[in-house]
Every structure is written in structure tokens, then in C-alpha cells.
Design a protein around this motif. Structure first.
Motif, PDB file in Angstrom:
ATOM      1  N   GLY A 209      -0.804   2.639   1.150  1.00  7.84           N
ATOM      2  CA  GLY A 209      -1.608   1.463   0.558  1.00  7.84           C
ATOM      3  C   GLY A 209      -0.870   1.167  -0.776  1.00  7.84           C
ATOM      4  O   GLY A 209      -1.402   0.548  -1.536  1.00  7.84           O
ATOM      5  N   LEU A 210       0.395   1.808  -1.045  1.00  9.28           N
ATOM      6  CA  LEU A 210       1.057   1.762  -2.310  1.00  9.28           C
ATOM      7  C   LEU A 210       2.524   0.779  -2.252  1.00  9.28           C
ATOM      8  O   LEU A 210       3.085   0.780  -3.056  1.00  9.28           O
ATOM      9  N   ALA A 211       2.664   0.049  -1.284  1.00  8.83           N
ATOM     10  CA  ALA A 211       3.639  -0.833  -0.869  1.00  8.83           C
ATOM     11  C   ALA A 211       3.895  -1.857  -2.032  1.00  8.83           C
ATOM     12  O   ALA A 211       4.953  -1.769  -2.689  1.00  8.83           O
ATOM     13  N   VAL A 212       2.751  -2.685  -2.323  1.00 10.29           N
ATOM     14  CA  VAL A 212       2.979  -3.445  -3.520  1.00 10.29           C
ATOM     15  C   VAL A 212       3.115  -2.631  -5.042  1.00 10.29           C
ATOM     16  O   VAL A 212       3.934  -2.933  -5.673  1.00 10.29           O
ATOM     17  N   ALA A 213       2.374  -1.653  -5.097  1.00  8.98           N
ATOM     18  CA  ALA A 213       2.475  -0.778  -6.350  1.00  8.98           C
ATOM     19  C   ALA A 213       3.825  -0.391  -6.257  1.00  8.98           C
ATOM     20  O   ALA A 213       4.507  -0.447  -7.574  1.00  8.98           O
ATOM     21  N   ASN A 214       4.447   0.220  -5.438  1.00  8.36           N
ATOM     22  CA  ASN A 214       5.728   0.919  -5.554  1.00  8.36           C
ATOM     23  C   ASN A 214       6.937  -0.218  -5.719  1.00  8.36           C
ATOM     24  O   ASN A 214       7.812   0.069  -6.557  1.00  8.36           O
ATOM     25  N   SER A 215       6.729  -1.515  -5.185  1.00  8.67           N
ATOM     26  CA  SER A 215       7.483  -2.594  -5.219  1.00  8.67           C
ATOM     27  C   SER A 215       7.327  -3.006  -6.687  1.00  8.67           C
ATOM     28  O   SER A 215       8.611  -3.231  -7.456  1.00  8.67           O
ATOM     29  N   LEU A 216       6.534  -3.032  -7.300  1.00 15.00           N
ATOM     30  CA  LEU A 216       6.157  -3.582  -8.647  1.00 15.00           C
ATOM     31  C   LEU A 216       6.928  -2.625  -9.545  1.00 15.00           C
ATOM     32  O   LEU A 216       7.502  -2.719 -10.520  1.00 15.00           O
ATOM     33  N   SER A 217       6.978  -1.159  -9.291  1.00 11.86           N
ATOM     34  CA  SER A 217       7.335  -0.098  -9.966  1.00 11.86           C
ATOM     35  C   SER A 217       8.913  -0.382 -10.001  1.00 11.86           C
ATOM     36  O   SER A 217       9.523  -0.317 -11.104  1.00 11.86           O
ATOM     37  N   ALA A 218       9.348  -0.439  -8.770  1.00 11.04           N
ATOM     38  CA  ALA A 218      10.891  -0.691  -8.760  1.00 11.04           C
ATOM     39  C   ALA A 218      11.330  -1.579  -9.709  1.00 11.04           C
ATOM     40  O   ALA A 218      12.357  -1.902 -10.255  1.00 11.04           O
ATOM     41  N   CYS A 228       9.617  -8.067   1.557  1.00 10.65           N
ATOM     42  CA  CYS A 228       8.150  -8.051   1.761  1.00 10.65           C
ATOM     43  C   CYS A 228       7.722  -8.961   2.953  1.00 10.65           C
ATOM     44  O   CYS A 228       8.727  -9.722   3.244  1.00 10.65           O
ATOM     45  N   THR A 229       6.654  -9.123   3.208  1.00  9.00           N
ATOM     46  CA  THR A 229       6.333 -10.091   4.501  1.00  9.00           C
ATOM     47  C   THR A 229       4.920 -10.594   4.256  1.00  9.00           C
ATOM     48  O   THR A 229       3.987 -10.379   3.485  1.00  9.00           O
ATOM     49  N   ILE A 230       4.639 -11.639   4.878  1.00  9.49           N
ATOM     50  CA  ILE A 230       3.419 -12.611   4.905  1.00  9.49           C
ATOM     51  C   ILE A 230       2.324 -11.759   5.566  1.00  9.49           C
ATOM     52  O   ILE A 230       2.411 -11.036   6.441  1.00  9.49           O
ATOM     53  N   ASN A 231       1.220 -11.710   4.661  1.00  7.08           N
ATOM     54  CA  ASN A 231       0.067 -10.782   5.215  1.00  7.08           C
ATOM     55  C   ASN A 231       0.110  -9.449   5.373  1.00  7.08           C
ATOM     56  O   ASN A 231      -0.517  -8.679   5.885  1.00  7.08           O
ATOM     57  N   GLY A 232       1.681  -9.085   4.716  1.00  8.43           N
ATOM     58  CA  GLY A 232       1.808  -7.470   4.630  1.00  8.43           C
ATOM     59  C   GLY A 232       2.022  -7.065   6.008  1.00  8.43           C
ATOM     60  O   GLY A 232       2.179  -5.683   6.292  1.00  8.43           O
ATOM     61  N   ILE A 233       2.412  -7.859   7.096  1.00  6.52           N
ATOM     62  CA  ILE A 233       2.704  -7.117   8.468  1.00  6.52           C
ATOM     63  C   ILE A 233       3.954  -6.440   8.482  1.00  6.52           C
ATOM     64  O   ILE A 233       4.757  -6.597   7.540  1.00  6.52           O
ATOM     65  N   SER A 241       3.143  -6.896   0.522  1.00  4.33           N
ATOM     66  CA  SER A 241       2.513  -8.074   1.048  1.00  4.33           C
ATOM     67  C   SER A 241       3.188  -9.070  -0.052  1.00  4.33           C
ATOM     68  O   SER A 241       3.163  -8.835  -1.199  1.00  4.33           O
ATOM     69  N   LEU A 242       3.975  -9.930   0.403  1.00  2.19           N
ATOM     70  CA  LEU A 242       4.537 -10.889  -0.302  1.00  2.19           C
ATOM     71  C   LEU A 242       3.635 -11.716  -1.361  1.00  2.19           C
ATOM     72  O   LEU A 242       3.807 -11.846  -2.567  1.00  2.19           O
ATOM     73  N   GLU A 243       2.547 -12.282  -0.771  1.00  6.04           N
ATOM     74  CA  GLU A 243       1.670 -12.792  -1.430  1.00  6.04           C
ATOM     75  C   GLU A 243       0.974 -12.208  -2.776  1.00  6.04           C
ATOM     76  O   GLU A 243       0.774 -12.666  -3.878  1.00  6.04           O
ATOM     77  N   GLU A 244       0.890 -10.857  -2.851  1.00  3.13           N
ATOM     78  CA  GLU A 244       0.424 -10.282  -3.915  1.00  3.13           C
ATOM     79  C   GLU A 244       1.298  -9.885  -4.784  1.00  3.13           C
ATOM     80  O   GLU A 244       1.207  -9.974  -5.953  1.00  3.13           O
ATOM     81  N   ILE A 245       2.680  -9.566  -4.387  1.00  4.87           N
ATOM     82  CA  ILE A 245       3.792  -9.456  -5.444  1.00  4.87           C
ATOM     83  C   ILE A 245       4.015 -10.911  -6.197  1.00  4.87           C
ATOM     84  O   ILE A 245       4.117 -10.791  -7.311  1.00  4.87           O
ATOM     85  N   LYS A 286      -8.637  -9.108   2.280  1.00  2.61           N
ATOM     86  CA  LYS A 286      -7.328  -9.228   1.998  1.00  2.61           C
ATOM     87  C   LYS A 286      -7.000  -9.903   0.783  1.00  2.61           C
ATOM     88  O   LYS A 286      -7.534 -11.095   0.485  1.00  2.61           O
ATOM     89  N   ALA A 287      -6.429  -9.188  -0.230  1.00  4.59           N
ATOM     90  CA  ALA A 287      -6.022 -10.018  -1.569  1.00  4.59           C
ATOM     91  C   ALA A 287      -5.424 -11.116  -1.348  1.00  4.59           C
ATOM     92  O   ALA A 287      -4.569 -11.365  -0.667  1.00  4.59           O
ATOM     93  N   ILE A 288      -5.568 -12.165  -2.299  1.00  3.05           N
ATOM     94  CA  ILE A 288      -5.116 -13.366  -2.224  1.00  3.05           C
ATOM     95  C   ILE A 288      -5.116 -14.374  -1.160  1.00  3.05           C
ATOM     96  O   ILE A 288      -5.687 -15.612  -1.374  1.00  3.05           O
ATOM     97  N   ILE A 289      -5.240 -13.994   0.145  1.00  2.00           N
ATOM     98  CA  ILE A 289      -5.273 -14.892   1.079  1.00  2.00           C
ATOM     99  C   ILE A 289      -6.415 -14.614   2.323  1.00  2.00           C
ATOM    100  O   ILE A 289      -6.470 -15.073   3.099  1.00  2.00           O
ATOM    101  N   GLY A 290      -7.046 -13.477   1.985  1.00  2.00           N
ATOM    102  CA  GLY A 290      -8.252 -13.098   2.710  1.00  2.00           C
ATOM    103  C   GLY A 290      -9.360 -14.056   2.731  1.00  2.00           C
ATOM    104  O   GLY A 290      -9.431 -14.842   1.935  1.00  2.00           O
ATOM    105  N   ARG A 291     -10.310 -14.140   3.877  1.00  2.00           N
ATOM    106  CA  ARG A 291     -11.199 -15.047   3.881  1.00  2.00           C
ATOM    107  C   ARG A 291     -12.286 -14.920   2.742  1.00  2.00           C
ATOM    108  O   ARG A 291     -12.744 -16.104   2.207  1.00  2.00           O
ATOM    109  N   ASN A 292     -12.481 -13.737   2.095  1.00  3.38           N
ATOM    110  CA  ASN A 292     -13.268 -13.350   1.209  1.00  3.38           C
ATOM    111  C   ASN A 292     -12.707 -13.565  -0.346  1.00  3.38           C
ATOM    112  O   ASN A 292     -13.396 -13.121  -1.242  1.00  3.38           O
TER     113      ASN A 292
END
Ligand SMILES: [Zn+2]
Length: 448
Positions: A209-218, A228-233, A241-245, A286-292
Motif C-alpha cells: 500500500g506504499l506505491a504512491v508514498a514511495n513515488s512521492l518520496s522518490a 503510474c496507472t489509472i485507478n492504480g491497476i 495510482s496516477l490520480e493520487e500522485i 478509492k482516493a480521488i475517483i472512488g464513488r465515495n
């Protein structure tokens, strides 16, 4: 301080497409590529040309028509792969060959059965070959985060000398921690001669669950491209996940002084399109684009939202392209406006399918005056069954006040939940009093 520009490398069509249930055919990939272009990504990794005829055809088709972004094709570090990738990229206005070779001992020993020395030579030769064909060459030492550091530094130096223009550091197995990954990027920047001439990239998987955090740290450590990918697939737990970054940079410029060229208003439409094409739903929270993501169910939250959306919202739904649920279509709306609205909701229809929806739409609009998103969704469902319904229809948003936040006008009442209860079937729908509120957007739709 001028924000640093981050290159957004989208690999939805390659790494994302490799994940279970997410395979796409050539026309579907082409549709996604057009949408990624509209989104404003810098690089589209269109596929892995030697992997299959379909992958080759997709890369070729995308390279031929998508002109603005760089189009990348993936290749293992060997001649047939690199030549095949180059062949697929022939028509690209800005081609990139992306070469990869595993570098961790575990991969060298069990997968590739080669020594470190052989690995080093193979990486260097592959980059030289790619460079002889294409100016823009990216190299990825697969499983970099589990590679012996000294060896990784040697590899990076070798490929930089051989002409790589981007060096991508993949956390292939999603093993790294944010501070650790940032330190790795920092070390590479400090210790590899000539590294300042190339772009350092991060490619993180989400197993912890750290892909975005690791990317931001980089990025904070000096990486200037993020994959990155759409919807983090993506493989297993997915990619960053592209939208989160993108939204991290947009929402927190005080802490995160970077910018991308992504048009954030396109995030929701592209997310919906991907779900629709693959049939893989987005998790509701899901952050940013999830239904909720913009839903406020608790009474105290709703109360706060009504007084001021900023009480519970750090960004407006509109800023990520969640359509305004109060936006209405009427009987004067043309086919084009209807089509546009369908597209905003994540649906694309063939002409005949649209005709069918349009006929029903006109009948409905005649009865209820204003056709809102949830009516339209019901119509689409009635007309085309469950087949094209995206998993997170916007009408499911529990509260439309969210969708209206930032629009500068009155908040509408809570919309009808979806599916509609029997007394609210499209044929007998009462007029939503808020639908009388005309807005600029509404006029725009009517004018199309
Ligand atoms: Zn990957």
C-alpha cells in the motif's frame, strides 16, 4: 520557488493491462490512449510489442495516431525484443524504447541464470542497440530495490554511459519503504557519474500500500519521472495510482513543490472509461475517483458541507472531473449534448446505440422536463442492460452537495439514490425543484 516539473509516465496500457482481468484489445487500448492524451500525460507506455501480435498492433496503432505524448514500447534486454519494439514505434512522432533487465541476485540466479558480470554486459549492450535505433531510451533494472546497492550503481552507470536518457528505478515487488526508497534515489544521484544528464524515474508497486508514498518520496529525493496507472491497476496489488500522485501536487503545493501537466478535470472520465472497458470496478473508498471519495453521509458532515464545503473537503469534486450531478439535460438538448454527457459519465456509444438512448431520452425529457444524471444512468441501464454500466456511477454519490462544491451556487437537495425506487421510475419522475436552477454549464450543454 518555481515548482519542479514531473514527467507523468502512464503505464496503464502495459503494466496495468498485464494485471488479471484488465486485458484490453486494440480498439480499447486506442480509446484509452486518446483519453490519456486528453488527460495530458507525458508518456504513454503503449505495450510490450514482442509479447503478442495484439500488443504489437496496439503499440503500432497508438504510435500512428497519438502525436503529442511520447509513446514507449517495452523490450527485454535482447535484440529481438528491441527490434520488435522499434518496429512497432516506427510511426511515432516521439518514440521511446524502454529496455529492462532484472538485476537482483534472486532474479539473476533463479530467473535469468546469469552472473552479475553477464547482466552488466547485457544491459549495456541492449541500451547501445536501442540507442542506435532511437534517441530516447529508458532503462529499468528490474527488482532494483532488492538489488545489491553497489551492483545497482554499476548497472546505472553502465547504462548512462551507453546512452540511456531515463533511468527508471522499479520497486518491482512493492517491498520498499518511503524513506528508504528516497534514500536510494538520493544515493544514485550522488554516486553515479553523469547521472545529472539523465532523468531518474520511479516505478512503484503497491504490495504494502506504499506505491504512491514511495513515488512521492522518490520525487522529493530528485526523481523527475513517475510511472503510474489509472485507478492504480497493475501487477498484483497494482502500481502507483496516477490520480493520487497528481492531486497530491495539486492540493499540497506548500509541501510538495512539483507540478505536472495533467488536466485534473479529466481524471474521473478516464477512470470511468477504464472501468467500463475492463469491467474491473474501482473500490468505493478509492482516493480521488472512488464513488465515495466525495460522499458525506454523516449528518454532522452534511451540516458542515452545507455551511461551507471546505469544512470537510480538501478539493472540489469538479477539480477531478466528477460531474456536477445537478447539471440537467432537457428536451432541447441535442444528440451531441446527450453524447457529451454520456461521455462525462464514462460511457461511449456507437451511433446506433446512442440513437436508441436519444429516442428514449426525448420521450422522458418531454415528461419530466429536466433529465439529470441519475435518470440518464437509468435510461442507459434500461437500454443496454448491465453491459456498459461502469461500476461507480456518479449518480451513486450519496450527496450531490459534494458535486456542487466549488460551483459557487446553491447546493441542491440530496439526489435520489440509484437504482431508483419504484415511485421514481423515469416514466413517473417528479420534477426536482433544484432543476429549475439554470447554470452556465447547463446553457453550454444546451448550446452544443
Ligand atoms: Zn511494474
Amino acid at each position: 520557488m518555481e515548482p519542479a516539473r514531473i514527467t507523468i509516465f502512464d503505464t496503464t496500457l502495459r503494466d496495468g493491462e498485464q494485471s488479471p482481468g484488465c486485458s484490453m484489445n486494440v480498439p480499447e487500448k486506442l480509446r484509452m490512449a486518446h483519453q490519456l492524451d486528453r488527460l495530458g500525460v507525458d508518456v504513454i507506455e503503449a505495450g510490450f510489442p514482442i509479447a503478442s501480435e495484439g500488443d504489437f498492433a496496439a503499440v503500432q496503432a497508438i504510435a500512428a495516431v497519438i502525436r503529442r505524448p511520447i509513446i514507449a514500447g517495452l523490450a527485454r534486454a535482447c535484440r529481438p525484443d528491441i527490434e520488435r519494439a522499434w518496429q512497432a514505434l516506427q510511426d511515432a512522432s516521439r518514440p521511446r524504447i524502454h529496455v529492462f533487465l532484472a538485476t537482483s541476485d534472486i532474479h539473476l540466479k533463479y530467473k535469468l541464470r546469469i552472473s552479475r558480470q553477464q547482466c552488466l554486459e547485457q544491459a549495456r549492450d541492449a541500451v547501445r542497440l536501442a540507442k542506435s535505433l532511437c534517441q530516447d531510451v529508458e532503462f529499468s533494472p528490474e527488482d532494483a530495490t532488492r538489488t545489491d546497492l553497489e551492483f545497482l550503481l554499476q548497472i546505472v552507470q553502465a547504462v548512462v554511459e551507453a546512452g540511456a536518457t531515463t533511468v527508471n528505478i522499479p520497486d518491482t515487488v512493492g517491498y520498499s519503504m518511503p524513506a528508504e526508497f528516497g534514500e536510494l534515489i538520493q544515493t544514485i544521484r550522488q554516486r553515479v557519474p553523469g547521472i545529472e544528464k539523465v532523468t531518474i524515474s520511479a516505478h512503484c508497486h503497491n504490495d504494502l500500500g506504499l506505491a504512491v508514498a514511495n513515488s512521492l518520496s522518490a520525487v522529493a529525493a530528485g526523481a523527475r519521472q513517475v510511472e503510474c496507472t489509472i485507478n492504480g491497476i497493475g501487477e498484483r496489488a497494482g502500481n502507483a495510482s496516477l490520480e493520487e500522485i497528481v492531486m497530491a501536487a495539486r492540493v499540497r503545493p506548500d509541501r510538495y513543490v512539483y507540478k505536472t501537466e495533467v488536466v485534473s478535470e479529466q481524471l474521473f472520465p478516464v477512470s470511468q472509461m477504464l472501468s467500463e472497458i475492463t469491467g474491473v470496478p474501482v473500490q468505493p473508498n478509492k482516493a480521488i475517483i472512488g464513488r465515495n471519495a466525495f460522499a458525506h453521509e454523516a449528518g454532522i458532515h452534511q451540516d458542515g458541507m452545507l455551511k461551507n464545503p471546505l469544512t470537510y473537503e480538501i478539493m472540489t469534486p469538479r477539480s477531478v472531473g466528477v460531474p456536477d450531478s445537478t447539471l440537467v439535460l432537457g428536451k432541447h438538448s441535442g444528440r451531441h449534448a446527450l453524447n457529451l454527457r454520456c461521455e462525462q459519465l464514462g460511457f461511449q456509444f456507437e451511433r446506433r446505440e446512442l440513437d436508441e438512448i436519444y429516442r428514449k431520452f426525448v420521450v422522458l425529457a418531454d415528461k419530466i422536463k429536466h433529465v439529470e444524471d441519475h435518470h440518464l444512468m437509468e435510461l442507459i441501464r434500461e437500454t443496454h442492460g448491465g453491459r456498459r454500466i461502469p461500476p461507480a456511477p456518479v449518480a451513486d454519490l450519496p450527496l450531490a452537495i459534494a458535486a456542487a462544491a466549488g460551483s459557487g451556487r446553491d447546493y441542491p437537495q440530496k439526489p435520489l439514490s440509484f437504482p431508483l425506487p419504484a415511485e421514481f421510475s423515469p416514466s413517473g419522475l417528479p420534477l426536482n425543484p433544484m432543476a429549475e436552477h439554470h447554470s452556465e454549464q447547463e446553457d453550454y450543454l444546451w448550446g452544443v
